[in-house]
Design a protein around this motif. Structure first.
Motif, PDB file in Angstrom:
ATOM      1  N   GLY A 154       0.800  -1.222   0.000  1.00  0.00           N
ATOM      2  CA  GLY A 154       0.000   0.000   0.000  1.00  0.00           C
ATOM      3  C   GLY A 154       0.830   1.269   0.000  1.00  0.00           C
ATOM      4  O   GLY A 154       0.464   2.273  -0.631  1.00  0.00           O
ATOM      5  N   LYS A 155       1.958   1.242   0.697  1.00  0.00           N
ATOM      6  CA  LYS A 155       2.841   2.415   0.740  1.00  0.00           C
ATOM      7  C   LYS A 155       3.365   2.783  -0.638  1.00  0.00           C
ATOM      8  O   LYS A 155       3.753   3.939  -0.880  1.00  0.00           O
ATOM      9  CB  LYS A 155       4.022   2.152   1.683  1.00  0.00           C
ATOM     10  N   ARG A 156       3.416   1.824  -1.532  1.00  0.00           N
ATOM     11  CA  ARG A 156       3.978   2.041  -2.862  1.00  0.00           C
ATOM     12  C   ARG A 156       2.904   2.299  -3.916  1.00  0.00           C
ATOM     13  O   ARG A 156       3.215   2.398  -5.102  1.00  0.00           O
ATOM     14  CB  ARG A 156       4.845   0.827  -3.241  1.00  0.00           C
ATOM     15  N   MET A 157       1.649   2.409  -3.473  1.00  0.00           N
ATOM     16  CA  MET A 157       0.544   2.686  -4.380  1.00  0.00           C
ATOM     17  C   MET A 157       0.413   4.193  -4.614  1.00  0.00           C
ATOM     18  O   MET A 157       0.416   4.968  -3.665  1.00  0.00           O
ATOM     19  CB  MET A 157      -0.782   2.171  -3.789  1.00  0.00           C
ATOM     20  N   ASN A 158       0.288   4.597  -5.860  1.00  0.00           N
ATOM     21  CA  ASN A 158       0.081   6.008  -6.185  1.00  0.00           C
ATOM     22  C   ASN A 158      -1.395   6.376  -6.260  1.00  0.00           C
ATOM     23  O   ASN A 158      -1.743   7.558  -6.236  1.00  0.00           O
ATOM     24  CB  ASN A 158       0.758   6.348  -7.516  1.00  0.00           C
ATOM     25  N   ASP A 159      -2.251   5.372  -6.346  1.00  0.00           N
ATOM     26  CA  ASP A 159      -3.685   5.598  -6.479  1.00  0.00           C
ATOM     27  C   ASP A 159      -4.295   5.944  -5.122  1.00  0.00           C
ATOM     28  O   ASP A 159      -4.322   5.121  -4.216  1.00  0.00           O
ATOM     29  CB  ASP A 159      -4.340   4.338  -7.058  1.00  0.00           C
ATOM     30  N   GLU A 160      -4.813   7.166  -4.988  1.00  0.00           N
ATOM     31  CA  GLU A 160      -5.390   7.601  -3.716  1.00  0.00           C
ATOM     32  C   GLU A 160      -6.676   6.868  -3.375  1.00  0.00           C
ATOM     33  O   GLU A 160      -7.123   6.896  -2.226  1.00  0.00           O
ATOM     34  CB  GLU A 160      -5.648   9.109  -3.746  1.00  0.00           C
ATOM     35  N   SER A 161      -7.291   6.204  -4.367  1.00  0.00           N
ATOM     36  CA  SER A 161      -8.516   5.440  -4.128  1.00  0.00           C
ATOM     37  C   SER A 161      -8.232   4.018  -3.664  1.00  0.00           C
ATOM     38  O   SER A 161      -9.165   3.279  -3.353  1.00  0.00           O
ATOM     39  CB  SER A 161      -9.362   5.382  -5.411  1.00  0.00           C
ATOM     40  N   SER A 162      -6.976   3.642  -3.616  1.00  0.00           N
ATOM     41  CA  SER A 162      -6.626   2.273  -3.255  1.00  0.00           C
ATOM     42  C   SER A 162      -6.862   2.023  -1.770  1.00  0.00           C
ATOM     43  O   SER A 162      -6.335   2.734  -0.916  1.00  0.00           O
ATOM     44  CB  SER A 162      -5.155   2.004  -3.578  1.00  0.00           C
ATOM     45  N   PHE A 163      -7.629   0.983  -1.457  1.00  0.00           N
ATOM     46  CA  PHE A 163      -7.834   0.683  -0.037  1.00  0.00           C
ATOM     47  C   PHE A 163      -6.570   0.134   0.594  1.00  0.00           C
ATOM     48  O   PHE A 163      -6.379   0.245   1.809  1.00  0.00           O
ATOM     49  CB  PHE A 163      -9.043  -0.228   0.195  1.00  0.00           C
ATOM     50  N   LEU A 164      -5.669  -0.426  -0.204  1.00  0.00           N
ATOM     51  CA  LEU A 164      -4.380  -0.855   0.357  1.00  0.00           C
ATOM     52  C   LEU A 164      -3.542   0.352   0.768  1.00  0.00           C
ATOM     53  O   LEU A 164      -2.860   0.330   1.793  1.00  0.00           O
ATOM     54  CB  LEU A 164      -3.620  -1.706  -0.666  1.00  0.00           C
ATOM     55  N   ARG A 165      -3.604   1.399  -0.020  1.00  0.00           N
ATOM     56  CA  ARG A 165      -2.882   2.631   0.338  1.00  0.00           C
ATOM     57  C   ARG A 165      -3.482   3.266   1.590  1.00  0.00           C
ATOM     58  O   ARG A 165      -2.760   3.680   2.504  1.00  0.00           O
ATOM     59  CB  ARG A 165      -2.919   3.620  -0.829  1.00  0.00           C
ATOM     60  N   ILE A 166      -4.813   3.349   1.636  1.00  0.00           N
ATOM     61  CA  ILE A 166      -5.485   3.930   2.798  1.00  0.00           C
ATOM     62  C   ILE A 166      -5.177   3.111   4.049  1.00  0.00           C
ATOM     63  O   ILE A 166      -4.912   3.665   5.124  1.00  0.00           O
ATOM     64  CB  ILE A 166      -7.009   3.997   2.561  1.00  0.00           C
ATOM     65  N   ALA A 167      -5.203   1.789   3.910  1.00  0.00           N
ATOM     66  CA  ALA A 167      -4.895   0.921   5.049  1.00  0.00           C
ATOM     67  C   ALA A 167      -3.482   1.167   5.563  1.00  0.00           C
ATOM     68  O   ALA A 167      -3.244   1.204   6.778  1.00  0.00           O
ATOM     69  CB  ALA A 167      -5.065  -0.543   4.648  1.00  0.00           C
TER      70      ALA A 167
END
Length: 302
Positions: A154-167
């Motif tokens: 998730g830390k490496r996701m650029n998509d702000e809609s990603s629930f992995l990034r939010i998590a």
């Protein structure tokens, strides 16, 4: 109280409709009851698990999961490796296409297109997933629980809609007890150097979460391993105070996905007086309705 026909009017809000459904019958009433239970569990500052099985991300449910995280409606997610992989597909911008179940699957195979009922996803999407994950996996060393590994993803996701990034940003545990039973698991096996995934650390962590001295709730979408992994964690604790289940399965076949929440009380996974309801409905219908209701009812009271 009498059964009351919904007063549908122009410009009706989804939350109003769900409220009205609670005064009807059958699964419409169950949706209304479930909405009230979900509202109460959030208002009471419960720790809420969302368990997510089935092809929910290919079906377009990812922003609902992300929104529930962002708005504090859920505290932890338990899902399948497949949903994680398809979340990465979406976050990398590849997406899933509206397809058809009435199609020549041999022709799709020749075109490098994979089918999930009436959804299409290209083989190129999985090649992008491999390219992305191989980079993440090769960077990591040491022993990780599945939720710790997914935070790194998730830390490496650029998509702000990603629930992995939010998590990852909110340190919301995303448990994936079937990570190895997925394309992501294959990539971990292939590209790991000094990385190990210890699933017993997941078990220890989720049990710790179940021992919190606060109200505990669970929203079960589908069933399968995510449902069992979450409910069995309560075997050593006191049981859930609230439970909502959305399933299209039925109990008489003996399978877990159709097992009733009342049956879970016999295992002490739910408290004897737990507020619980099962909605027998396609989750792609019921899940968005519950989320829309929560947005309206809880945001209005803030």
């Amino acid at each position: 109280m009498r059964v009351t026909s919904p007063e549908i009017h122009e410009g009706i809000k989804v939350s109003e409709l769900v409220e009205m459904l609670g005064k009807t019958a059958f699964n419409a009433r169950r949706i209304g009851e479930a909405a009230k239970i979900c509202e109460e569990m959030v208002k009471n500052d419960s720790f809420v698990f969302l368990t997510l099985a089935g092809a929910m991300i290919p079906a377009g449910m990812r922003k609902i999961v992300a929104g529930m995280m962002q708005n504090g409606f859920i505290s932890s997610l338990v899902t399948t490796g497949a949903n994680v992989v398809h979340e990465i597909v979406e976050s990398l911008g590849m997406g899933h296409e509206i397809g058809s179940c009435y199609v020549d699957d041999k022709a799709l195979a020749e075109e490098n297109v994979n089918r999930i009922y009436d959804v299409f996803v290209s083989q190129e999407a999985f090649e992008k997933v491999e390219e992305f994950l191989s980079g993440v996996i090769s960077e990591l060393e040491g022993v990780y629980a599945s939720y710790e590994f997914l935070w790194e993803v998730g830390k490496r996701m650029n998509d702000e809609s990603s629930f992995l990034r939010i998590a990852a940003e909110k340190e919301i545990p995303v448990f994936c007890p079937t990570l190895h039973d997925s394309i992501a698991g294959l990539h971990v096996m292939i590209y790991r150097k000094n990385l190990q995934i210890d699933f017993f650390r997941d078990v220890s962590r989720i049990i710790d979460l179940c021992f919190q001295k606060r109200k505990m709730g669970v929203i079960v979408v589908g069933g399968g391993v995510p449902k069992n992994f979450t409910l069995q964690a309560m075997l050593l604790a006191e049981g859930f105070d609230y439970a909502v289940q959305i399933t299209t399965d039925s109990p008489q076949w003996g399978g877990l996905s159709g097992a009733t929440l009342e049956e879970a009380k016999s295992w002490c996974k739910l408290k004897p007086d737990a507020k619980a309801v099962t909605i027998y409905c396609d989750a792609t219908i019921a899940f968005p309705l519950l989320y829309a209701y929560l947005l309206d009812s809880l945001k209005e009271n803030q």
